[in-house]
Design a protein around this motif. Sequence first.
Motif, PDB file in Angstrom:
ATOM      1  N   VAL A   1       0.863  -1.182   0.000  1.00 41.38           N
ATOM      2  CA  VAL A   1       0.000   0.000   0.000  1.00 41.38           C
ATOM      3  C   VAL A   1       0.897   1.229   0.000  1.00 41.38           C
ATOM      4  N   TYR A   2       0.552   2.203  -0.827  1.00 38.62           N
ATOM      5  CA  TYR A   2       1.308   3.457  -0.890  1.00 38.62           C
ATOM      6  C   TYR A   2       0.386   4.599  -0.491  1.00 38.62           C
ATOM      7  N   LEU A   3       0.814   5.370   0.516  1.00 32.89           N
ATOM      8  CA  LEU A   3       0.089   6.554   0.969  1.00 32.89           C
ATOM      9  C   LEU A   3       0.973   7.763   0.743  1.00 32.89           C
ATOM     10  N   GLU A   4       0.439   8.781   0.120  1.00 29.31           N
ATOM     11  CA  GLU A   4       1.210   9.993  -0.164  1.00 29.31           C
ATOM     12  C   GLU A   4       0.517  11.184   0.458  1.00 29.31           C
ATOM     13  N   HIS A   5       1.277  11.935   1.238  1.00 28.96           N
ATOM     14  CA  HIS A   5       0.750  13.126   1.881  1.00 28.96           C
ATOM     15  C   HIS A   5       1.740  14.265   1.699  1.00 28.96           C
ATOM     16  N   LYS A   6       1.347  15.459   2.065  1.00 31.22           N
ATOM     17  CA  LYS A   6       2.208  16.617   1.874  1.00 31.22           C
ATOM     18  C   LYS A   6       3.460  16.474   2.737  1.00 31.22           C
ATOM     19  N   GLY A   7       4.621  16.410   2.089  1.00 27.52           N
ATOM     20  CA  GLY A   7       5.874  16.334   2.821  1.00 27.52           C
ATOM     21  C   GLY A   7       6.274  14.960   3.294  1.00 27.52           C
ATOM     22  N   ALA A   8       5.454  13.929   3.026  1.00 23.06           N
ATOM     23  CA  ALA A   8       5.800  12.598   3.495  1.00 23.06           C
ATOM     24  C   ALA A   8       5.036  11.549   2.697  1.00 23.06           C
ATOM     25  N   SER A   9       5.560  10.324   2.714  1.00 22.78           N
ATOM     26  CA  SER A   9       4.869   9.219   2.079  1.00 22.78           C
ATOM     27  C   SER A   9       5.148   7.955   2.873  1.00 22.78           C
ATOM     28  N   LEU A  10       4.312   6.945   2.682  1.00 22.66           N
ATOM     29  CA  LEU A  10       4.418   5.722   3.458  1.00 22.66           C
ATOM     30  C   LEU A  10       4.124   4.519   2.584  1.00 22.66           C
ATOM     31  N   PHE A  11       5.018   3.535   2.611  1.00 24.52           N
ATOM     32  CA  PHE A  11       4.756   2.223   2.033  1.00 24.52           C
ATOM     33  C   PHE A  11       4.391   1.269   3.168  1.00 24.52           C
ATOM     34  N   ILE A  12       3.321   0.520   3.016  1.00 25.86           N
ATOM     35  CA  ILE A  12       2.885  -0.465   4.005  1.00 25.86           C
ATOM     36  C   ILE A  12       3.000  -1.847   3.368  1.00 25.86           C
ATOM     37  N   ASP A  13       3.651  -2.796   4.062  1.00 21.35           N
ATOM     38  CA  ASP A  13       3.837  -4.117   3.463  1.00 21.35           C
ATOM     39  C   ASP A  13       3.385  -5.265   4.347  1.00 21.35           C
ATOM     40  N   ASP A  14       3.073  -5.003   5.623  1.00 22.65           N
ATOM     41  CA  ASP A  14       2.607  -6.079   6.489  1.00 22.65           C
ATOM     42  C   ASP A  14       1.204  -6.517   6.037  1.00 22.65           C
ATOM     43  N   PRO A  15       1.007  -7.821   5.753  1.00 20.93           N
ATOM     44  CA  PRO A  15      -0.291  -8.279   5.229  1.00 20.93           C
ATOM     45  C   PRO A  15      -1.480  -7.887   6.100  1.00 20.93           C
ATOM     46  N   ASP A  16      -1.299  -7.901   7.422  1.00 22.57           N
ATOM     47  CA  ASP A  16      -2.404  -7.530   8.310  1.00 22.57           C
ATOM     48  C   ASP A  16      -2.774  -6.063   8.165  1.00 22.57           C
ATOM     49  N   ASP A  17      -1.793  -5.223   7.832  1.00 20.83           N
ATOM     50  CA  ASP A  17      -2.059  -3.801   7.636  1.00 20.83           C
ATOM     51  C   ASP A  17      -2.567  -3.499   6.229  1.00 20.83           C
ATOM     52  N   VAL A  18      -2.192  -4.344   5.278  1.00 25.42           N
ATOM     53  CA  VAL A  18      -2.630  -4.165   3.888  1.00 25.42           C
ATOM     54  C   VAL A  18      -4.086  -4.579   3.717  1.00 25.42           C
ATOM     55  N   ALA A  19      -4.517  -5.619   4.434  1.00 23.12           N
ATOM     56  CA  ALA A  19      -5.847  -6.200   4.242  1.00 23.12           C
ATOM     57  C   ALA A  19      -6.990  -5.191   4.340  1.00 23.12           C
ATOM     58  N   PRO A  20      -6.995  -4.257   5.305  1.00 19.42           N
ATOM     59  CA  PRO A  20      -8.108  -3.298   5.363  1.00 19.42           C
ATOM     60  C   PRO A  20      -8.245  -2.438   4.100  1.00 19.42           C
ATOM     61  N   PHE A  21      -7.131  -2.138   3.454  1.00 19.42           N
ATOM     62  CA  PHE A  21      -7.198  -1.359   2.221  1.00 19.42           C
ATOM     63  C   PHE A  21      -7.800  -2.199   1.090  1.00 19.42           C
ATOM     64  N   GLN A  22      -7.462  -3.484   1.052  1.00 16.04           N
ATOM     65  CA  GLN A  22      -8.049  -4.364   0.045  1.00 16.04           C
ATOM     66  C   GLN A  22      -9.547  -4.512   0.275  1.00 16.04           C
ATOM     67  N   ASP A  23      -9.947  -4.618   1.547  1.00 14.32           N
ATOM     68  CA  ASP A  23     -11.377  -4.686   1.856  1.00 14.32           C
ATOM     69  C   ASP A  23     -12.076  -3.390   1.463  1.00 14.32           C
ATOM     70  N   ALA A  24     -11.409  -2.258   1.705  1.00 16.61           N
ATOM     71  CA  ALA A  24     -11.994  -0.958   1.346  1.00 16.61           C
ATOM     72  C   ALA A  24     -12.207  -0.859  -0.157  1.00 16.61           C
ATOM     73  N   THR A  25     -11.261  -1.397  -0.936  1.00 13.50           N
ATOM     74  CA  THR A  25     -11.402  -1.362  -2.393  1.00 13.50           C
ATOM     75  C   THR A  25     -12.643  -2.123  -2.829  1.00 13.50           C
ATOM     76  N   ASP A  26     -12.870  -3.298  -2.244  1.00  7.56           N
ATOM     77  CA  ASP A  26     -14.061  -4.081  -2.591  1.00  7.56           C
ATOM     78  C   ASP A  26     -15.335  -3.299  -2.274  1.00  7.56           C
ATOM     79  N   THR A  27     -15.339  -2.631  -1.126  1.00  8.53           N
ATOM     80  CA  THR A  27     -16.507  -1.843  -0.734  1.00  8.53           C
ATOM     81  C   THR A  27     -16.716  -0.654  -1.672  1.00  8.53           C
ATOM     82  N   LEU A  28     -15.618  -0.009  -2.078  1.00  8.48           N
ATOM     83  CA  LEU A  28     -15.732   1.156  -2.951  1.00  8.48           C
ATOM     84  C   LEU A  28     -16.198   0.775  -4.353  1.00  8.48           C
ATOM     85  N   ILE A  29     -15.792  -0.386  -4.828  1.00 10.45           N
ATOM     86  CA  ILE A  29     -16.262  -0.836  -6.140  1.00 10.45           C
ATOM     87  C   ILE A  29     -17.781  -0.991  -6.118  1.00 10.45           C
TER      88      ILE A  29
END
Length: 282
Positions: A231-259
């Motif tokens: 997961v890549y998050l970009e904000h003003k002055g900083a950015s974050l890569f997330i790679d732990d599967p437990d932390d990635v999963a909520p974003f994948q669930d959010a994508t399904d909900t948004l679709i």
Amino acid sequence: MPKKHGTARIRGLAAELKDLRDKAGLNTRDAARRVGMSPATLNRMELGNRDITPEDMAALLVVYGVVGVERERLLTMAREAGLPGWWETTGNRVPDDLPALINFESKATRMVEVALVRFPGLLQIPDYIREIMTSAAVVGSRMETMVATRLGRQAVLTRPGPLHYLTILDEAALRRPVGGPQVMAQQIRHVIALAARPNIDVRVIPFTRGAHTGLDGSYSTLEFAKACTIVYLEHKGASLFIDDPDDVAPFQDATDTLIEAALSSPDSVDFLAEVAADYDKG
């Protein structure tokens, strides 16, 4: 603590190593010979398949002519390579994580971008990019370098064997008149043209759908054939890569909900066309 292979830090550092070697004008064989390692070892490092120790990094940086603050930053990355995730503060500079992001986009098999307030970089036209840069006080040659870099990244969408790309756009991103009506009409029609490609799916969430989980913030997910999703998050002055599967999963669930919340692909294209027509009216 043993290092964890495949973290975003290791994969990002690998991308930077390759970029530095290319800038130094060296092939893998010559660079490896100069530091006393085998070409196969250096190749595995550049692929993110081998730990990059601070000692190896220090030796390579000498060969590549990297000194000062940049040397210290890369050595710190090597020391912290086994840690999960990857937070980068960028300040008012070209993002340090850009080589890693470009590498991740080039290696990914599928990418999802959820955009709330502006079109994603992979979809932006030059005039739209320049307006965004101007609003962030990026001007002159630095602006043109960043524009060229962003346009170069877009090749992943049209190359042979292209990236499968899904973007979910909130209507707010369509209605904010970045650069004025003419630029927005061109920008939206550019997205419509891209949506005709079989590897690109554009979905719009109109205001009439009300609140949705994407209002928590924009994000991108990158999926790979032989590595964990990032997961890549970009904000003003900083950015974050997330790679732990437990932390990635909520974003994948959010994508399904948004679709489910978004319009279908054909209806989204029709909606885009209506907004472009609105901009044509001035």
